[in-house]
Each structure stands twice: as structure tokens, then as C-alpha cells.
Design an enzyme around this catalytic site. Structure first.
Site, mmCIF file in Angstrom:
data_model
loop_
_atom_site.group_PDB
_atom_site.id
_atom_site.type_symbol
_atom_site.label_atom_id
_atom_site.label_comp_id
_atom_site.label_asym_id
_atom_site.label_seq_id
_atom_site.Cartn_x
_atom_site.Cartn_y
_atom_site.Cartn_z
ATOM 1 N N TYR A 141 36.547 -84.876 77.808
ATOM 2 C CA TYR A 141 35.268 -85.410 77.368
ATOM 3 C C TYR A 141 34.563 -84.505 76.367
ATOM 4 C CZ TYR A 141 35.680 -88.708 81.280
ATOM 5 O OH TYR A 141 36.104 -89.686 82.137
ATOM 6 N N LYS A 191 47.723 -82.510 87.224
ATOM 7 C CA LYS A 191 48.949 -83.139 86.728
ATOM 8 C C LYS A 191 49.831 -82.020 86.165
ATOM 9 C CE LYS A 191 51.372 -86.915 85.951
ATOM 10 N NZ LYS A 191 52.038 -87.605 87.080
ATOM 11 N N ASP A 224 48.158 -88.916 90.285
ATOM 12 C CA ASP A 224 48.635 -90.268 90.575
ATOM 13 C C ASP A 224 48.901 -90.448 92.067
ATOM 14 O OD1 ASP A 224 50.607 -88.384 90.150
ATOM 15 O OD2 ASP A 224 51.959 -89.728 89.072
ATOM 16 N N ASP A 248 36.307 -88.193 87.475
ATOM 17 C CA ASP A 248 35.568 -89.412 87.146
ATOM 18 C C ASP A 248 36.260 -90.621 87.759
ATOM 19 O OD1 ASP A 248 33.916 -91.282 86.015
ATOM 20 O OD2 ASP A 248 34.391 -90.809 83.942
ATOM 21 N N ASP A 252 35.175 -92.678 91.510
ATOM 22 C CA ASP A 252 34.852 -94.103 91.489
ATOM 23 C C ASP A 252 35.753 -94.880 92.441
ATOM 24 O OD1 ASP A 252 32.779 -93.828 89.743
ATOM 25 O OD2 ASP A 252 33.830 -94.594 87.994
#
Length: 360
Positions: A141, A191, A224, A248, A252
Site C-alpha cells: 500500500y 508467503k 493461503d 486487510d 475482513d
């Protein structure tokens, strides 16, 4: 005396923040704690009054306060009237969150609301209590270079993921410290099989755990797999710490386990002179604004986080959380958590029920 900047903003922010303030005022009376509220404009409310989503007066009030208590900003029906970078979300939220690197997002399924969880009952029979610690100021971001670019002679775009060792160290410490106060388990999500940033992340988190928090059980999980396990076996998680983009998305996803976005608070914390920022996660919900049906529980629980993390008022925070739990156990529901055909009460009536159960 504690100074609290009160920023209702747009949509249901105005309605739910009223209930949050009422609860804080009552807690102050019960525990003898003096709280001073300073209202300020933000979002479209500020644009209409001053021409900008984050007026200088609001910034000043926030800087001079001990905590920012925020409602919501945004109105998709008006977005087309402004350039994307001038809209309330990037201007107001990113402006106030500057320097706040740790986002705390609890995802709790209250036992009284088990039937609202989208997962099978046997998966949530023991309840869900997860805290996601998201790094908030780095990663994709904010990395540079960023934006539209010509790539190999054709139009394209670039986002850059960047993390430094100090950035990872400080958010890791937040995660470990939170786990130490809970069930002593921290899952670091990355990751690392693909991304260089994640490989650095894993090595730094491992070192901080070994050197500073050897009593906390640390595990690592690819993002994942974490997304899958949150649905397959959410009870295995205590505290999750992860970078900005992954946090993020995962927070959610985890929020849906509670049965409603109207149940979930959040806090953004930093160090030094920055003012901590506290907000319910549900957004402005313009479709129900003004109807008196919004769920104030997320905002009321956000008030508890404000007391705990900004003012170190732990007994007061626990009193609010206990009052919310007792209110739900007694069967009181707003429309979002009433279930099919269930009786629903108004925003202010739900606030009344929580207030009635507040005690020392």
C-alpha cells in the site's frame, strides 16, 4: 482528565457514535474517570462544511487529544464528484492513521450469536476468539515505485512491497505481547515460499520470538493456508500477526465469523506523539443511515478498546465488554443480528440495554 476527539463522520457513524459516547460517559461516572469529548468534522460532513474531508481544525483537535473515537466516512453515491485521491476514505483515514503502524482487529463470536455464524455449528461450538494484528504502514500500500508505468513498451502499473527489519520487529512485538496476555499462541502469516519480503518477515519474527518472547508458542503459516484454516478450523487461532495486505484480507474474512460487521471493533496504535485511533469496522452504511436500526455494539466495544489501549483503563473496558455480553445473552438484538423473523430493537434502545448493565 482524558481528552477524546469525537469524529462521527458520515452515514451511521453519527448514530452509533452517540451510543459509544453515552457508554463512555456512564463508565466515567461509575469509575470516577473524567473524560472530555471534543467533537470535530470529518468525511463528507466536513467537505460540505469546509470543502475538505480532513480540515486543519480536526487535525489539531486530534493531535491534542489522548484518543480519536471515530464513526465512519464515505458515501458511494457522491464519489463521482471527486477525484479518487480527494475522497474521504484516503484523505481522512490515511491522514489520521499516519504513524499508527499496528491495527488490532478482534474477531469474536459471542456464544449468544452462534446461529448467525455462517460455519457449521460443530466448527464453532467452542466459540471463536481471534485477534488479528495487522501491520498498517508498510507493504504494497505504501511501497515505491507505485502507479501507472510503461512496461516493455505497453501500458501497465506497478505496486511495490517493501519492508524493513525495524518495521517487522515492532509489529512482531505487538503480536507477541498481545498473545502473552491471552492464550500465549501467536501465528505469523506470510508467503515465505514465494516473496522475499515474507522470507525476511519470517526470519525477523522468529528471532524476536526466540530472543524476547520464548514463553509464547510461535507458529508460521502461509497466507493461503491461513485463509482456508479460518473457515475450516477457526478455533485453532489465538493471535495472528501479518503484513498490511494479508492483514486487510484476512481480517475482513475473519470478521464474517462473528455473524455481523456490526459486532466488531478495531484500534490503530503507534508510538510517540501520534494519537491512537479507534473505529468500528462496519463503515458508513448509507443505505440504513438515519433509520435508527444500525447496530452500535461494534462502536461500544471500540470504546472498550479505547479505554484499554489509550487510557490503560482495564477495569472500565472489562465492564463494557461484560455489559455487552449480558445484553446479548438477555436476547436483545438489532436488525443485523436478529435472525430471520427475530424481533429487533433500535440503535438507541440497544445502547440503553448496555447502559443498564454497566456496573463497577
Amino acid at each position: 482528565m482524558a481528552r477524546i476527539a469525537l469524529l462521527p463522520g458520515d452515514g451511521i457513524g453519527k448514530e452509533v457514535l452517540v451510543e459509544g459516547r453515552r457508554v463512555l460517559e456512564r463508565v466515567g461516572e461509575l469509575f470516577g474517570r473524567e473524560l472530555h469529548f471534543i467533537p470535530a468534522r470529518i468525511g463528507w460532513d466536513a467537505i460540505d462544511a469546509t470543502g475538505t474531508a480532513l480540515p486543519e481544525e480536526t487535525v489539531r483537535i486530534c493531535r491534542e487529544s489522548d484518543a480519536i473515537f471515530f464513526g465512519a466516512v464515505g458515501d458511494p453515491a457522491r464519489d463521482a464528484t471527486l477525484a479518487p485521491r480527494e475522497r474521504p476514505e484516503p484523505v481522512a483515514l490515511l491522514g489520521l492513521r499516519k504513524g499508527l503502524y499496528a491495527n488490532l482487529r478482534p474477531a469474536i463470536l459471542n456464544p449468544a450469536l452462534l446461529e448467525l455464524c455462517p460455519l457449521r455449528p460443530e466448527l464453532v461450538a467452542d466459540g471463536i476468539d481471534i485477534l488479528i494484528v495487522r501491520e498498517l504502514t508498510g507493504g504494497l500500500y505504501y511501497g515505491s515505485p507505485k502507479g501507472p508505468q510503461e512496461i516493455g513498451g505497453v501500458a501497465g502499473a506497478v505496486d511495490t512491497m517493501v519492508y524493513t527489519v525495524p518495521e517487522i520487529e515492532r509489529i512482531a512485538r505487538v503480536g507477541f505481547a498481545a498473545a502473552r496476555k491471552r492464550r500465549n499462541r501467536l501465528c505469523s502469516v506470510d508467503k515465505a515460499n514465494i516473496l522475499a519480503c515474507s522470507q525476511l518477515w519470517r526470519s525477523v519474527v522468529t528471532r524476536i520470538g526466540q530472543e524476547e518472547f520464548p514463553d509464547v508458542a510461535l507458529s508460521h503459516m502461509y497466507v493461503d493456508n491461513c485463509a482456508m484454516q479460518l473457515i475450516r478450523n477457526p478455533g485453532e487461532f489465538d493471535v495472528i500477526v501479518t503484513e498490511n495486505t494479508f492483514g486487510d484480507i484476512l481480517s475482513d474474512e475473519a470478521s464474517m465469523l462473528s455473524g455481523s460487521l456490526g459486532m466488531l471493533p478495531s484500534a490503530c496504535l503507534g508510538e510517540g506523539e501520534v494519537t491512537p485511533f479507534f473505529e468500528p469496522i462496519h463503515g458508513s452504511a448509507p443505505d440504513i443511515a438515519g433509520k435508527g436500526i444500525a447496530n452500535p455494539i461494534a462502536t461500544i466495544l471500540t470504546a472498550a478498546m479505547l479505554l484499554r489501549h489509550a487510557l490503560e483503563a482495564h477495569a472500565e473496558a472489562a465492564a463494557i465488554e461484560r455489559a455487552v455480553e449480558e445484553t446479548l445473552k438477555a436476547g436483545h438484538r438489532t436488525a443485523d443480528i436478529a435472525g430471520r423473523g427475530g424481533a429487533a430493537i433500535s440503535t438507541s434502545a440497544m445502547g440503553d440495554q448496555v447502559l443498564a448493565r454497566l456496573r463497577v
